[in-house]
Scaffold this active site. Structure first.
Site, PDB file in Angstrom:
ATOM      1  N   HIS A   1      43.912  15.033  -8.280  1.00 50.96           N
ATOM      2  CA  HIS A   1      44.455  16.276  -7.729  1.00 50.96           C
ATOM      3  C   HIS A   1      45.296  15.983  -6.497  1.00 50.96           C
ATOM      4  O   HIS A   1      45.386  14.844  -6.019  1.00 50.96           O
ATOM      5  CB  HIS A   1      43.335  17.260  -7.403  1.00 50.96           C
ATOM      6  CG  HIS A   1      42.294  16.745  -6.443  1.00 50.96           C
ATOM      7  ND1 HIS A   1      42.559  16.428  -5.125  1.00 50.96           N
ATOM      8  CD2 HIS A   1      40.962  16.502  -6.614  1.00 50.96           C
ATOM      9  CE1 HIS A   1      41.473  16.028  -4.522  1.00 50.96           C
ATOM     10  NE2 HIS A   1      40.480  16.046  -5.407  1.00 50.96           N
TER      11      HIS A   1
ATOM     12  N   CYS B   1      37.206  11.594  -5.460  1.00 57.06           N
ATOM     13  CA  CYS B   1      38.327  11.970  -6.313  1.00 57.06           C
ATOM     14  C   CYS B   1      39.563  11.112  -6.020  1.00 57.06           C
ATOM     15  O   CYS B   1      39.593  10.332  -5.069  1.00 57.06           O
ATOM     16  CB  CYS B   1      38.666  13.443  -6.127  1.00 57.06           C
ATOM     17  SG  CYS B   1      37.503  14.565  -6.946  1.00 57.06           S
TER      18      CYS B   1
END
Length: 304
Positions: free
Chosen positions: A230, A246
Site C-alpha cells: 500500500h 506491510c
C-alpha cells in the site's frame, strides 16, 4: 527468411535478471521489407560493435520500439489476468468485461483499446498453453536478446506476472520469468515483514475513503492477511524498515504497480534475490479506470 518488419534489442542484465526498461538503450537493428520490390529488405544497424560500421540514426525507430513495448506490457498484464481468472473461476473469461468489474472482482484495474483488441488472441494463447504446459523456451535469455518480428515469437517469457520483494535491499520487482519489468524502492518492517509466498487477494482504491491517509491511494492485500502492499503518508520511510510489516510504496510507483497487477498475482517475499538497479520508465503504465474499485463498507487495519 527476414520478416516484413522487425526490431531487435539487447536487454541489460543484472544479477541473472534481464531489465525490460533497458530495451531503448540496447536497440540493435530494424528490418523493413519493401512493398514494391519483392524480396528486398532494408536493414538498419544501430550497434557499431554488431555491424563494424557507422551506426544509423535510431530516432525514428525509437517510436516504433516504444509503441511495441507498450503493447507488450499490456499483453503480459492481460494474459496474467486471464490465467488468474481461470485458475479461480474454473473457466475462461468470455470477454474483457469479465476482468474489468467493480470491487471485489476487479481482476484488472481498467481497460484500454489495446486490451480489447488483444483479448481474443490472449485467451487463445492461454488455451494453447494449457494444452501444452511445457514452459516456452526463451532463446534470448543467455545473450539478453529480445525481438519483435511482425507478431511472431519475440524471445520473451510467457510466464504470468509475479511480484518479488527483497528485504535485504528494499526492492519490489514485477517480473515475468527472468525479465524484470519494474524494480521499485519500498519501505518494509524488517523482521516484522514475513518471508514466504502469498497472492493478491484484494485490490482497493482509496482505502478507508482517503487517498492521502496512512495507506495512500491504493492497497493490495496479501492472502487475506493483515499484510498488504500500500501507499504511505510518510514518504521518508521508503527504503527503511519502519513499517509494522506491510510493504510501503511511493504514490506514483504504487499506482503503476496496481494497474499492472491482476488479482491472484503471486507475491514472494525473500532476501538477496533482486538487483539494486531501479527500473522504472519515464512514461508510466496506466489503464483507464471504468469501474468502482473503492470499498467504503470496510475499515482497513493493515499492519502499516
Amino acid at each position: 527468411r527476414l520478416p516484413a518488419h522487425g526490431i531487435a534489442v539487447r536487454l541489460a542484465q543484472s544479477s541473472g535478471w534481464r531489465l525490460w526498461n533497458s530495451a531503448a538503450d540496447g536497440l540493435l537493428l530494424a528490418v523493413e521489407r519493401s512493398a514494391s520490390r519483392d524480396g528486398e529488405a532494408s536493414i538498419r544497424m544501430f550497434d557499431p560493435e554488431a555491424c563494424v560500421c557507422e551506426p544509423a540514426d535510431a530516432s525514428g525507430t525509437l517510436g516504433l520500439l516504444e509503441a511495441w513495448s507498450g503493447r507488450r506490457e499490456q499483453w503480459w498484464v492481460l494474459r496474467s489476468a486471464i490465467r488468474r481468472f481461470a485458475e479461480t473461476a474454473g473457466e475462461w473469461p468470455a470477454s474483457l468485461d469479465d476482468l474489468v468489474r467493480p470491487y471485489p472482482d476487479n481482476w484488472l484495474a481498467g481497460e484500454s483499446p489495446v486490451l480489447r483488441e488483444l483479448f481474443a488472441p490472449a485467451v487463445e494463447a492461454e488455451r494453447r498453453a494449457q494444452l501444452a504446459p511445457a514452459p516456452e523456451e526463451d532463446p534470448g535469455a543467455e545473450g539478453g536478446f529480445a525481438a519483435w518480428n511482425a507478431g511472431t515469437s519475440d524471445g520473451l517469457p510467457a510466464a504470468p506476472l509475479e511480484i518479488i520483494v527483497d528485504k535485504a535491499n528494499h526492492r519490489l520487482a514485477l517480473v515475468s520469468g527472468n525479465v524484470i519489468l519494474r524494480n521499485y524502492e519500498v519501505g518494509l518492517g524488517g523482521a516484522r515483514t514475513p518471508e514466504g509466498t502469498f497472492y493478491i487477494s484484494e485490490k482497493v482504491k482509496n482505502p478507508n475513503g482517503r487517498e492521502d491517509g496512512e495507506f495512500g491511494s491504493r492497497g493490495m492485500t496479501l492472502s487475506d492477511t493483515d499484510y498488504a502492499i500500500h501507499g504511505t503518508d510518510d514518504p521518508d520511510s521508503i527504503g527503511k524498515d519502519e513499517s509494522l510489516g506491510c510493504i510501503r510504496m511511493a504514490k506514483e510507483d504504487l499506482e503503476e504497480l496496481y494497474d499492472m497487477t491482476p488479482l491472484g498475482t503471486r507475491v514472494t517475499i525473500a532476501s538477496g534475490v533482486l538487483p539494486d538497479d531501479l527500473s522504472v520508465p519515464g512514461k508510466r503504465f496506466r489503464l483507464e479506470a471504468t469501474q468502482d474499485e473503492t470499498n467504503p463498507g470496510k475499515v482497513y487495519r493493515w499492519l502499516a
